[in-house]
Motif scaffolding. Structure first.
Motif, PDB file in Angstrom:
ATOM      1  N   MET A  69       0.642  -1.174  -0.258  1.00  0.00           N
ATOM      2  CA  MET A  69       0.069   0.153   0.043  1.00  0.00           C
ATOM      3  C   MET A  69       0.850   1.369   0.188  1.00  0.00           C
ATOM      4  O   MET A  69       1.804   1.472   0.786  1.00  0.00           O
ATOM      5  N   ILE A  70       1.080   2.087  -0.906  1.00  0.00           N
ATOM      6  CA  ILE A  70       1.696   3.107  -1.330  1.00  0.00           C
ATOM      7  C   ILE A  70       0.802   4.364  -1.036  1.00  0.00           C
ATOM      8  O   ILE A  70      -0.097   4.709  -1.886  1.00  0.00           O
ATOM      9  N   VAL A  71       1.215   5.283  -0.164  1.00  0.00           N
ATOM     10  CA  VAL A  71       0.528   6.731  -0.006  1.00  0.00           C
ATOM     11  C   VAL A  71       1.569   7.737  -0.787  1.00  0.00           C
ATOM     12  O   VAL A  71       2.630   7.895  -0.259  1.00  0.00           O
ATOM     13  N   THR A  72       1.219   8.264  -1.766  1.00  0.00           N
ATOM     14  CA  THR A  72       1.907   8.979  -2.484  1.00  0.00           C
ATOM     15  C   THR A  72       1.334  10.099  -2.954  1.00  0.00           C
ATOM     16  O   THR A  72       0.079  10.400  -3.231  1.00  0.00           O
ATOM     17  N   GLN A  73       2.258  11.236  -3.439  1.00  0.00           N
ATOM     18  CA  GLN A  73       1.740  12.424  -4.034  1.00  0.00           C
ATOM     19  C   GLN A  73       1.884  12.427  -5.628  1.00  0.00           C
ATOM     20  O   GLN A  73       1.465  13.229  -6.391  1.00  0.00           O
ATOM     21  N   TYR A  74       2.624  11.389  -6.107  1.00  0.00           N
ATOM     22  CA  TYR A  74       3.116  11.047  -7.452  1.00  0.00           C
ATOM     23  C   TYR A  74       2.482  10.075  -8.076  1.00  0.00           C
ATOM     24  O   TYR A  74       3.303   8.969  -8.483  1.00  0.00           O
ATOM     25  N   PRO A  75       0.962   9.568  -8.100  1.00  0.00           N
ATOM     26  CA  PRO A  75       0.523   8.259  -8.399  1.00  0.00           C
ATOM     27  C   PRO A  75       0.781   7.937  -9.916  1.00  0.00           C
ATOM     28  O   PRO A  75       1.099   6.864 -10.069  1.00  0.00           O
ATOM     29  N   ASP A  76       0.591   8.830 -10.796  1.00  0.00           N
ATOM     30  CA  ASP A  76       0.713   8.539 -12.112  1.00  0.00           C
ATOM     31  C   ASP A  76       2.095   7.980 -12.588  1.00  0.00           C
ATOM     32  O   ASP A  76       2.181   7.389 -13.244  1.00  0.00           O
ATOM     33  N   LEU A  77       3.194   8.722 -11.791  1.00  0.00           N
ATOM     34  CA  LEU A  77       4.546   8.362 -11.991  1.00  0.00           C
ATOM     35  C   LEU A  77       5.011   6.911 -11.593  1.00  0.00           C
ATOM     36  O   LEU A  77       5.545   6.273 -12.318  1.00  0.00           O
ATOM     37  N   LEU A  78       4.284   6.894 -10.297  1.00  0.00           N
ATOM     38  CA  LEU A  78       4.846   5.371  -9.785  1.00  0.00           C
ATOM     39  C   LEU A  78       4.072   4.308 -10.698  1.00  0.00           C
ATOM     40  O   LEU A  78       4.479   3.183 -10.602  1.00  0.00           O
ATOM     41  N   ILE A  79       2.834   4.587 -11.001  1.00  0.00           N
ATOM     42  CA  ILE A  79       1.829   3.590 -11.619  1.00  0.00           C
ATOM     43  C   ILE A  79       2.809   3.244 -12.952  1.00  0.00           C
ATOM     44  O   ILE A  79       2.856   1.970 -13.148  1.00  0.00           O
ATOM     45  N   PHE A  86       4.344  -0.315 -13.584  1.00  0.00           N
ATOM     46  CA  PHE A  86       3.831  -1.417 -15.019  1.00  0.00           C
ATOM     47  C   PHE A  86       4.919  -1.451 -15.770  1.00  0.00           C
ATOM     48  O   PHE A  86       5.127  -2.458 -16.337  1.00  0.00           O
ATOM     49  N   GLU A  87       5.860  -0.482 -15.707  1.00  0.00           N
ATOM     50  CA  GLU A  87       6.919  -0.588 -16.762  1.00  0.00           C
ATOM     51  C   GLU A  87       7.895  -1.905 -16.303  1.00  0.00           C
ATOM     52  O   GLU A  87       8.547  -2.747 -16.886  1.00  0.00           O
ATOM     53  N   LYS A  88       8.100  -2.045 -14.862  1.00  0.00           N
ATOM     54  CA  LYS A  88       8.876  -3.087 -14.233  1.00  0.00           C
ATOM     55  C   LYS A  88       8.018  -4.413 -14.058  1.00  0.00           C
ATOM     56  O   LYS A  88       8.419  -5.529 -14.345  1.00  0.00           O
ATOM     57  N   PHE A  89       6.774  -4.459 -13.434  1.00  0.00           N
ATOM     58  CA  PHE A  89       6.102  -5.504 -13.200  1.00  0.00           C
ATOM     59  C   PHE A  89       4.620  -5.454 -14.013  1.00  0.00           C
ATOM     60  O   PHE A  89       4.364  -4.566 -14.499  1.00  0.00           O
ATOM     61  N   ASN A  90       4.239  -6.563 -14.112  1.00  0.00           N
ATOM     62  CA  ASN A  90       3.092  -7.061 -14.755  1.00  0.00           C
ATOM     63  C   ASN A  90       1.765  -7.285 -13.916  1.00  0.00           C
ATOM     64  O   ASN A  90       1.224  -8.198 -14.095  1.00  0.00           O
ATOM     65  N   HIS A  91       1.794  -6.445 -13.091  1.00  0.00           N
ATOM     66  CA  HIS A  91       0.762  -6.521 -11.974  1.00  0.00           C
ATOM     67  C   HIS A  91      -0.217  -5.336 -11.725  1.00  0.00           C
ATOM     68  O   HIS A  91       0.242  -4.470 -12.098  1.00  0.00           O
ATOM     69  N   GLY A  92      -1.436  -5.998 -11.597  1.00  0.00           N
ATOM     70  CA  GLY A  92      -2.546  -4.650 -11.606  1.00  0.00           C
ATOM     71  C   GLY A  92      -2.187  -3.753 -10.203  1.00  0.00           C
ATOM     72  O   GLY A  92      -1.542  -4.054  -9.261  1.00  0.00           O
ATOM     73  N   VAL A  93      -2.836  -2.615 -10.288  1.00  0.00           N
ATOM     74  CA  VAL A  93      -2.703  -1.352  -9.485  1.00  0.00           C
ATOM     75  C   VAL A  93      -4.075  -0.912  -9.155  1.00  0.00           C
ATOM     76  O   VAL A  93      -4.531  -0.503  -9.950  1.00  0.00           O
ATOM     77  N   THR A  94      -4.646  -0.871  -7.848  1.00  0.00           N
ATOM     78  CA  THR A  94      -5.823  -0.250  -7.584  1.00  0.00           C
ATOM     79  C   THR A  94      -5.666   0.902  -6.939  1.00  0.00           C
ATOM     80  O   THR A  94      -4.522   1.401  -6.145  1.00  0.00           O
ATOM     81  N   ILE A  95      -6.234   1.850  -7.570  1.00  0.00           N
ATOM     82  CA  ILE A  95      -5.919   3.468  -7.137  1.00  0.00           C
ATOM     83  C   ILE A  95      -7.215   3.877  -6.330  1.00  0.00           C
ATOM     84  O   ILE A  95      -8.354   3.734  -6.562  1.00  0.00           O
TER      85      ILE A  95
END
Length: 295
Positions: free
Chosen positions: A214-224, A228-237
């Motif tokens: 669980m990541i609490v962040t100010q930069y969600p688009d960058l981290l997503i 996605f670039e590194k892992f092929n797992h889904g992310v819930t926002i």
């Protein structure tokens, strides 16, 4: 060769150095386990290392000479498996495995066989514990010691099925041959060593362990994008969450990764949002499709 050089450059010096250090540590620990406990005590290891012991011992008994030392056999037996990994699992994974096997073979070859104790039980217990720790630590750092791990990963990635019976069959053959060559009591000692090695390995690291992050962040688009670039797992926002102390708006990202991917995950967070708050839950269960990335 050019392709390998490009692959090394794409990994990065810091990451490659980290994996190389883990491979060196594995090489040292595996040589200690084999040359200080297993060999003097006539105890067999599991997997490819045990198979290499069998080939080497049979060669000595038939010819009287050590034409096929264990260090050489470990490398030779892994060659076709590394070709399988290169084509079916991932090139980075194969490179890390090659480095690990190379370090293990080198240290096993040059560390002298030294009898610390004549008690076979002590040899089985300490040898198994040291080797189990070495394998577990290597897997924790994102590298593999090769052998049956490669076949298991290949089958799981291609079919989604686990092949736990493969290790059971290989280890069954190894301990049976140990009984034939040295006496049935040494079959028991080898079983003890394999059991302890597997338990210590699981205590240090389990490859299939999944983590919910669980990541609490100010930069969600960058981290997503980076995840996605590194892992092929889904992310819930989860948008429009609010900090209880600062009352500032944040975005929460939820995802599931494997322990194998944990080191890469930490690097992404540290590089792109070092001020993010990350909570990690271990041993979560997942229903539905979940793809493991080994490259």
């Amino acid at each position: 060769m050019n392709e390998i050089i490009k692959l090394i450059k794409s990994i990065g010096a810091e990451r490659l150095a980290s994996r190389f250090s883990a491979a060196v540590l594995y090489g040292v620990l595996s040589s200690f386990a084999l040359n200080f406990f297993y060999q003097p005590g006539h105890v067999y290891a599991s997997g490819i290392t045990g198979a290499a012991q069998i080939v080497s011992d049979i060669t000595i008994r038939l010819t009287g000479h050590n034409f096929l030392p264990i260090s050489l056999m470990i490398f030779v037996i892994n060659i076709p498996l590394m070709l399988l990994a290169w084509k079916g699992i991932g090139r980075r994974f194969t490179l890390y495995t090659l480095i690990t096997i190379g370090m293990s073979s080198i240290f096993i070859h040059f560390v002298p066989v030294t009898q610390l104790t004549s008690d076979p039980v002590i040899n089985a217990v300490f040898g198994g514990a040291i080797l189990g720790f070495g394998v577990g630590n290597a897997m924790k750092e994102g590298i593999s010691s090769g052998g049956t791990d490669i076949v298991s990963l290949y089958v799981r990635q291609k079919t989604g099925r686990k092949v736990g019976t493969l290790s059971f069959i290989v280890n069954g053959i190894i301990v049976f041959v140990a009984g034939i060559l040295f006496g049935w009591e040494y079959m028991l000692y080898s079983i003890i060593a394999i059991f302890i090695s597997s338990r210590v390995q699981d205590a240090v690291f389990t490859r299939q362990k999944r983590l919910q992050v669980m990541i609490v962040t100010q930069y969600p688009d960058l981290l997503i994008d980076k995840l996605f670039e590194k892992f092929n797992h889904g992310v819930t926002i989860l948008n429009n969450t609010e900090g209880g102390y600062t009352h500032e708006k944040r975005t929460v990202l939820l995802s599931v990764i494997t322990m194998y991917e944990y080191q890469d995950f930490k690097r992404i967070i540290a590089k792109y949002d070092p001020h993010a708050f990350v909570s990690i839950s271990e041993n979560v269960r997942v229903l539905g499709k979940f793809e493991e990335i080994m490259d």
